[in-house]
Design a protein around this motif. Structure first.
Motif, PDB file in Angstrom:
ATOM      1  N   TYR A 173       0.874  -1.307  -0.111  1.00  0.00           N
ATOM      2  CA  TYR A 173      -0.011   0.115   0.065  1.00  0.00           C
ATOM      3  C   TYR A 173       0.977   1.266   0.001  1.00  0.00           C
ATOM      4  O   TYR A 173       0.768   2.207  -0.799  1.00  0.00           O
TER       5      TYR A 173
ATOM      6  N   PRO B  37      -5.578  -1.356  -1.472  1.00  0.00           N
ATOM      7  CA  PRO B  37      -6.421  -2.041  -0.525  1.00  0.00           C
ATOM      8  C   PRO B  37      -7.810  -2.372  -0.945  1.00  0.00           C
ATOM      9  O   PRO B  37      -8.517  -1.431  -1.559  1.00  0.00           O
TER      10      PRO B  37
ATOM     11  N   TRP C  92      -6.698   7.254  -1.939  1.00  0.00           N
ATOM     12  CA  TRP C  92      -6.231   6.047  -2.670  1.00  0.00           C
ATOM     13  C   TRP C  92      -6.216   6.136  -3.973  1.00  0.00           C
ATOM     14  O   TRP C  92      -5.482   5.553  -4.904  1.00  0.00           O
TER      15      TRP C  92
END
Length: 75
Positions: A31, A38, A59
């Motif tokens: 990550y 994720p 993200w």
């Protein structure tokens, strides 16, 4: 805020993050390095663990807000 930025700012190791999030150090490092995004349940777990400092959009959005997003259909 990106996950790596959060860990750095709070001086949290990948091992401590892995323990707190009930996952592996290998996953945390993936990550951090951008090798894997994720799954959504982990994204929510990270959001809650970081007290909303790392949000789900973090993200997917570029690290630099001045970078344009890729064109539709390009990953």
């Amino acid at each position: 805020m990106k996950f790596k930025q959060y860990l750095d700012s709070e001086n949290i190791s990948a091992e401590n993050a892995a323990n707190a999030l009930d996952t592996t150090v290998v996953s945390i490092n993936r990550y951090i390095n951008g090798n894997r995004i994720p799954k959504f349940d982990m994204i929510l777990k990270i959001k809650n663990w970081t007290k909303d400092k790392v949000m789900p959009n973090d993200w997917y959005l570029p690290a630099n807000d001045n970078e344009p997003l890729p064109p539709d259909g390009v990953a």
